[in-house]
Design a protein around this motif. Structure first.
Motif, PDB file in Angstrom:
ATOM      1  N   GLY A   1       1.114  -1.264  -0.195  1.00  0.00           N
ATOM      2  CA  GLY A   1       0.049  -0.156  -0.124  1.00  0.00           C
ATOM      3  C   GLY A   1       0.955   1.250   0.029  1.00  0.00           C
ATOM      4  N   GLY A   2       2.082   1.135  -0.570  1.00  0.00           N
ATOM      5  CA  GLY A   2       3.166   2.213  -0.519  1.00  0.00           C
ATOM      6  C   GLY A   2       2.537   3.268  -1.417  1.00  0.00           C
ATOM      7  N   GLN A   3       3.775   4.094  -1.607  1.00  0.00           N
ATOM      8  CA  GLN A   3       3.568   5.364  -2.543  1.00  0.00           C
ATOM      9  C   GLN A   3       2.846   5.008  -4.180  1.00  0.00           C
TER      10      GLN A   3
ATOM     11  N   PHE B   1       5.642  -0.601   3.911  1.00  0.00           N
ATOM     12  CA  PHE B   1       4.793  -0.027   2.825  1.00  0.00           C
ATOM     13  C   PHE B   1       5.108  -0.467   1.471  1.00  0.00           C
ATOM     14  N   ASP B   2       6.532  -0.719   1.028  1.00  0.00           N
ATOM     15  CA  ASP B   2       6.963  -0.678  -0.116  1.00  0.00           C
ATOM     16  C   ASP B   2       7.970  -1.775  -0.115  1.00  0.00           C
ATOM     17  N   VAL B   3       8.182  -2.410  -1.272  1.00  0.00           N
ATOM     18  CA  VAL B   3       9.290  -3.386  -1.614  1.00  0.00           C
ATOM     19  C   VAL B   3      10.858  -2.616  -1.477  1.00  0.00           C
ATOM     20  N   ASP B   4      10.752  -1.467  -1.633  1.00  0.00           N
ATOM     21  CA  ASP B   4      11.801  -0.695  -1.502  1.00  0.00           C
ATOM     22  C   ASP B   4      11.689   0.059  -0.102  1.00  0.00           C
TER      23      ASP B   4
ATOM     24  N   THR C   1      -0.547  -6.124  -0.870  1.00  0.00           N
ATOM     25  CA  THR C   1       0.625  -6.291  -1.837  1.00  0.00           C
ATOM     26  C   THR C   1       0.025  -7.368  -2.898  1.00  0.00           C
ATOM     27  N   PRO C   2       0.877  -7.280  -3.783  1.00  0.00           N
ATOM     28  CA  PRO C   2       0.452  -8.381  -4.945  1.00  0.00           C
ATOM     29  C   PRO C   2      -0.084  -9.827  -4.382  1.00  0.00           C
ATOM     30  N   ASN C   3      -0.948 -10.209  -5.136  1.00  0.00           N
ATOM     31  CA  ASN C   3      -1.697 -11.367  -4.686  1.00  0.00           C
ATOM     32  C   ASN C   3      -0.702 -12.614  -4.201  1.00  0.00           C
TER      33      ASN C   3
ATOM     34  N   THR D   1       1.750 -12.754  -2.346  1.00  0.00           N
ATOM     35  CA  THR D   1       2.470 -12.639  -1.121  1.00  0.00           C
ATOM     36  C   THR D   1       1.439 -12.525   0.023  1.00  0.00           C
ATOM     37  N   HIS D   2       0.102 -12.748  -0.304  1.00  0.00           N
ATOM     38  CA  HIS D   2      -0.950 -12.853   0.621  1.00  0.00           C
ATOM     39  C   HIS D   2      -1.007 -13.771   1.606  1.00  0.00           C
ATOM     40  N   TYR D   3      -0.631 -15.199   1.192  1.00  0.00           N
ATOM     41  CA  TYR D   3      -0.527 -16.147   1.972  1.00  0.00           C
ATOM     42  C   TYR D   3       0.590 -16.211   3.063  1.00  0.00           C
TER      43      TYR D   3
ATOM     44  N   CYS E   1      -7.036  -8.636   4.737  1.00  0.00           N
ATOM     45  CA  CYS E   1      -6.164  -8.761   3.460  1.00  0.00           C
ATOM     46  C   CYS E   1      -6.974  -8.579   2.104  1.00  0.00           C
ATOM     47  N   GLU E   2      -6.074  -8.244   1.383  1.00  0.00           N
ATOM     48  CA  GLU E   2      -6.745  -7.991  -0.221  1.00  0.00           C
ATOM     49  C   GLU E   2      -7.331  -9.245  -0.473  1.00  0.00           C
ATOM     50  N   LYS E   3      -7.999  -9.035  -1.746  1.00  0.00           N
ATOM     51  CA  LYS E   3      -8.477 -10.018  -2.568  1.00  0.00           C
ATOM     52  C   LYS E   3      -7.672 -10.171  -3.777  1.00  0.00           C
ATOM     53  N   PRO E   4      -7.653 -11.429  -4.488  1.00  0.00           N
ATOM     54  CA  PRO E   4      -8.370 -12.621  -4.176  1.00  0.00           C
ATOM     55  C   PRO E   4      -7.460 -13.190  -2.888  1.00  0.00           C
ATOM     56  N   LEU E   5      -8.064 -13.763  -1.799  1.00  0.00           N
ATOM     57  CA  LEU E   5      -7.282 -13.898  -0.443  1.00  0.00           C
ATOM     58  C   LEU E   5      -6.203 -14.812  -0.918  1.00  0.00           C
TER      59      LEU E   5
ATOM     60  N   TYR F   1     -13.379  -6.639   0.310  1.00  0.00           N
ATOM     61  CA  TYR F   1     -14.229  -6.308  -1.112  1.00  0.00           C
ATOM     62  C   TYR F   1     -14.622  -5.070  -0.654  1.00  0.00           C
ATOM     63  N   GLY F   2     -14.246  -3.913  -1.313  1.00  0.00           N
ATOM     64  CA  GLY F   2     -14.287  -2.492  -0.927  1.00  0.00           C
ATOM     65  C   GLY F   2     -15.979  -1.979  -1.199  1.00  0.00           C
ATOM     66  N   TYR F   3     -16.453  -2.328  -2.253  1.00  0.00           N
ATOM     67  CA  TYR F   3     -17.774  -1.794  -2.338  1.00  0.00           C
ATOM     68  C   TYR F   3     -18.866  -2.594  -1.586  1.00  0.00           C
TER      69      TYR F   3
ATOM     70  N   TRP G   1       2.470  -8.015 -12.903  1.00  0.00           N
ATOM     71  CA  TRP G   1       2.203  -9.046 -12.123  1.00  0.00           C
ATOM     72  C   TRP G   1       0.728  -9.670 -11.933  1.00  0.00           C
ATOM     73  N   ARG G   2      -0.069  -8.801 -12.611  1.00  0.00           N
ATOM     74  CA  ARG G   2      -1.451  -9.334 -12.731  1.00  0.00           C
ATOM     75  C   ARG G   2      -1.829 -10.128 -13.924  1.00  0.00           C
ATOM     76  N   VAL G   3      -0.828 -10.386 -14.887  1.00  0.00           N
ATOM     77  CA  VAL G   3      -0.860 -11.181 -15.778  1.00  0.00           C
ATOM     78  C   VAL G   3       0.020 -12.227 -15.651  1.00  0.00           C
TER      79      VAL G   3
HETATM   80  P1  NAD Z   1       0.480  -2.468  -7.030  1.00  0.00           P
HETATM   81  O1  NAD Z   1       1.271  -2.881  -7.726  1.00  0.00           O
HETATM   82  O2  NAD Z   1      -0.059  -0.997  -7.289  1.00  0.00           O
HETATM   83  O3  NAD Z   1       1.077  -1.994  -5.498  1.00  0.00           O
HETATM   84  C1  NAD Z   1       1.662  -2.839  -4.722  1.00  0.00           C
HETATM   85  C2  NAD Z   1       2.230  -2.497  -3.484  1.00  0.00           C
HETATM   86  O4  NAD Z   1       2.860  -3.327  -2.487  1.00  0.00           O
HETATM   87  C3  NAD Z   1       3.543  -1.271  -3.719  1.00  0.00           C
HETATM   88  O5  NAD Z   1       3.594  -0.266  -2.824  1.00  0.00           O
HETATM   89  C4  NAD Z   1       4.643  -2.401  -3.497  1.00  0.00           C
HETATM   90  O6  NAD Z   1       5.865  -1.715  -3.137  1.00  0.00           O
HETATM   91  C5  NAD Z   1       4.077  -2.965  -2.163  1.00  0.00           C
HETATM   92  N1  NAD Z   1       4.854  -4.280  -2.011  1.00  0.00           N
HETATM   93  C6  NAD Z   1       4.942  -5.269  -2.974  1.00  0.00           C
HETATM   94  N2  NAD Z   1       5.592  -6.650  -2.474  1.00  0.00           N
HETATM   95  C7  NAD Z   1       5.811  -6.059  -0.732  1.00  0.00           C
HETATM   96  C8  NAD Z   1       6.376  -6.819   0.225  1.00  0.00           C
HETATM   97  N3  NAD Z   1       6.782  -8.135   0.142  1.00  0.00           N
HETATM   98  N4  NAD Z   1       6.211  -5.942   1.155  1.00  0.00           N
HETATM   99  C9  NAD Z   1       5.808  -4.619   1.281  1.00  0.00           C
HETATM  100  N5  NAD Z   1       5.574  -4.003   0.228  1.00  0.00           N
HETATM  101  C10 NAD Z   1       5.328  -4.731  -0.844  1.00  0.00           C
HETATM  102  O7  NAD Z   1      -0.616  -3.420  -6.490  1.00  0.00           O
HETATM  103  P2  NAD Z   1      -2.299  -2.885  -6.203  1.00  0.00           P
HETATM  104  O8  NAD Z   1      -3.018  -2.660  -7.527  1.00  0.00           O
HETATM  105  O9  NAD Z   1      -2.061  -1.891  -5.105  1.00  0.00           O
HETATM  106  O10 NAD Z   1      -2.725  -4.368  -5.415  1.00  0.00           O
HETATM  107  C11 NAD Z   1      -2.315  -4.816  -4.366  1.00  0.00           C
HETATM  108  C12 NAD Z   1      -3.310  -5.826  -3.806  1.00  0.00           C
HETATM  109  O11 NAD Z   1      -4.876  -5.118  -3.716  1.00  0.00           O
HETATM  110  C13 NAD Z   1      -3.545  -7.067  -5.033  1.00  0.00           C
HETATM  111  O12 NAD Z   1      -4.091  -8.124  -4.349  1.00  0.00           O
HETATM  112  C14 NAD Z   1      -4.976  -6.435  -5.648  1.00  0.00           C
HETATM  113  O13 NAD Z   1      -5.502  -7.493  -6.081  1.00  0.00           O
HETATM  114  C15 NAD Z   1      -5.775  -5.651  -4.418  1.00  0.00           C
HETATM  115  N6  NAD Z   1      -6.725  -4.652  -4.955  1.00  0.00           N
HETATM  116  C16 NAD Z   1      -7.602  -4.358  -4.513  1.00  0.00           C
HETATM  117  C17 NAD Z   1      -8.484  -3.232  -4.862  1.00  0.00           C
HETATM  118  C18 NAD Z   1      -9.854  -3.297  -4.258  1.00  0.00           C
HETATM  119  O14 NAD Z   1     -10.616  -2.560  -4.449  1.00  0.00           O
HETATM  120  N7  NAD Z   1     -10.014  -4.167  -2.975  1.00  0.00           N
HETATM  121  C19 NAD Z   1      -8.109  -2.630  -5.788  1.00  0.00           C
HETATM  122  C20 NAD Z   1      -6.924  -2.880  -6.261  1.00  0.00           C
HETATM  123  C21 NAD Z   1      -5.961  -3.797  -5.969  1.00  0.00           C
END
Ligand code: NAD
Length: 391
Positions: A19-21, A47-50, A93-95, A97-99, A114-118, A143-145, A191-193
């Motif tokens: 959820g970073g910058q 917040f970030d990989v960096d 974070t991308p899918n 890493t969720h688990y 946690c974000e979806k898909p779980l 599931y935001g909405y 990462w999505r594809v």
């Molecule tokens: P993104 O690629 O835009 O951002 C990912 C963020 O996570 C970046 O800030 C990145 O630096 C950080 N990150 C990645 N790996 C990390 C790690 N190991 N440790 C710490 N930070 C890390 O991705 P996004 O679009 O924000 O999507 C993230 C997740 O949210 C996905 O699972 C996606 O499916 C979900 N998503 C949900 C909604 C919703 O409405 N609920 C909307 C968009 C995305």
């Protein structure tokens, strides 16, 4: 009606992973969590990989530099040493890493949102469900909405028999933002594809899991018995994952459904639509105009119900903030989701079982059902889009 009165004795100490910058979704989490006075307080984050970007960004959103961590393992270790350490962590974070992150947080005794898909598989969801239950911890899914009041109004009207027997469920979550993708994909798109980072689906998981859950919130007694899924990558750069899919399904009560999801629906800005057709009338809601609900009784003029009006059901008015005429939307719905998860965490912490059962929020079971839906869609499409029994 909500007016900022504190619902918890004190705010939950909250941290984020991801959820970073540069993230697409991070701000939505913060809007949701911090909207209601005293539900959550943001105390730390990885917040970030960096690592450098994490601290730079974290301090700019008000987190102490010493609590901005270069990776989530260090965050869990350092926070555990503090008397005021983090209590609940959101995973944005991308899918792929969720688990791992969710499991590590639960093992550290923390609640998780946690974000979806779980996760990637139902088996992983079941393992996490058991782990959370054994530690009396909550896992919520964003599931935001799904927290929008007009969905609760649809649920109430269907329960009251206002549309008769449910016959058809028509769902859509499509947009066109990837219609023109060439070979060069952005970081968030790449990462999505990729199946290694996205899982076995693209738009079915990225978009349709939301609509699938929202339909379930409206129609909790309907369960899919069989489905067929036809999916394709209409833009070659998205292969092997689908950027477009149609799913047909049959419910246990004899009702039938269809869902169209796509990220190549060029020009469409009316992304998410839910239409429930009954034997007497239909209800229709669209995310583009979330404050409006269309009630269409066969043979009568259409009715247009408005958010915040006293004629709505209690279930729809419970999470009202602004009052009618003053638009609400996605941010308020995220706040409803976060508030309901805060209430669930608070009830779990106090051992208040009845209260916990009464809170409606997207829980680990909802996350698991989203993943089950994906597994069934993939099984059908890999069998030549055959009808498959829902497992
Ligand atoms: P993104 O690629 O835009 O951002 C990912 C963020 O996570 C970046 O800030 C990145 O630096 C950080 N990150 C990645 N790996 C990390 C790690 N190991 N440790 C710490 N930070 C890390 O991705 P996004 O679009 O924000 O999507 C993230 C997740 O949210 C996905 O699972 C996606 O499916 C979900 N998503 C949900 C909604 C919703 O409405 N609920 C909307 C968009 C995305």
């Amino acid at each position: 009606m909500l007016n900022g009165e504190m619902k918890l004795a004190r705010p939950l100490r909250w941290g984020m992973v991801g959820g970073g910058q540069t993230s697409q979704v991070g701000y939505k989490h913060r809007i949701g969590a911090l909207r209601d006075n005293g539900a959550f307080e943001l105390v730390c984050g990885a917040f970030d990989v960096d690592a450098e970007r994490c601290t730079e960004f974290g301090t700019r959103i008000g987190v102490q530099a010493e609590r901005c961590y270069g990776d989530f393992h260090r965050m869990l270790a350092e926070e555990a040493k503090r008397p005021d350490g983090v209590e609940v962590v959101s995973v944005a974070t991308p899918n792929f890493t969720h688990y791992e992150i969710t499991k590590a947080c639960l093992e550290a005794g923390l609640h998780v949102i946690c974000e979806k898909p779980l996760f990637f598989t139902v088996a992983e969801c079941e393992e996490i469900e058991q782990l959370a239950a054994s530690k009396n911890l909550i896992v919520g899914v964003t599931y935001g909405y799904s927290g929008h009041q007009m969905l609760m109004q649809m649920k109430a009207m269907i329960e009251q028999g206002k549309i008769g027997d449910v016959r058809m469920v028509d769902l859509q979550y499509t947009h066109g933002f990837n219609a023109a993708d060439g070979d060069h994909l952005s970081e968030a798109q790449a990462w999505r594809v990729n199946p290694k980072t996205s899982g076995s689906t693209f738009v079915l998981g990225d978009l349709a899991t939301h609509t699938f859950y929202m339909a379930h919130r409206i129609l909790p007694n309907l369960h899919i018995e069989k489905l067929m899924c036809d999916r394709q990558s209409l833009v070659p750069a998205h292969a092997p994952l689908e950027d477009n899919a149609h799913v047909l399904f049959h419910y246990n009560n004899g009702a039938v459904g269809r869902l169209w999801t796509s990220s190549v629906d060029a020009g469409n800005m009316d992304a998410q639509r839910i239409r429930i057709v009954g034997s007497k009338a239909s209800l229709q809601w669209s995310a583009a105009y979330p404050d409006d609900l269309h009630y269409q009784v066969q043979g009568e003029p259409n009715q247009h119900l408005h958010r915040g009006m006293p004629y709505l059901d209690e279930q729809a008015l419970e999470y009202e903030r602004m009052g009618a005429l003053h638009t609400e939307g996605l941010g308020d719905s995220w706040a409803n989701v976060y508030l309901s998860i805060a209430l669930a965490i608070d009830a779990a912490n106090r051992g208040a079982k009845d209260e916990l059962e009464a809170v409606q929020y997207p829980d680990v079971k909802a996350g698991k059902e989203g993943v089950r839906w994906l597994e069934n869609c993939v099984r059908s499409s890999e069998s030549g889009s055959a009808w498959v029994a829902y497992q």
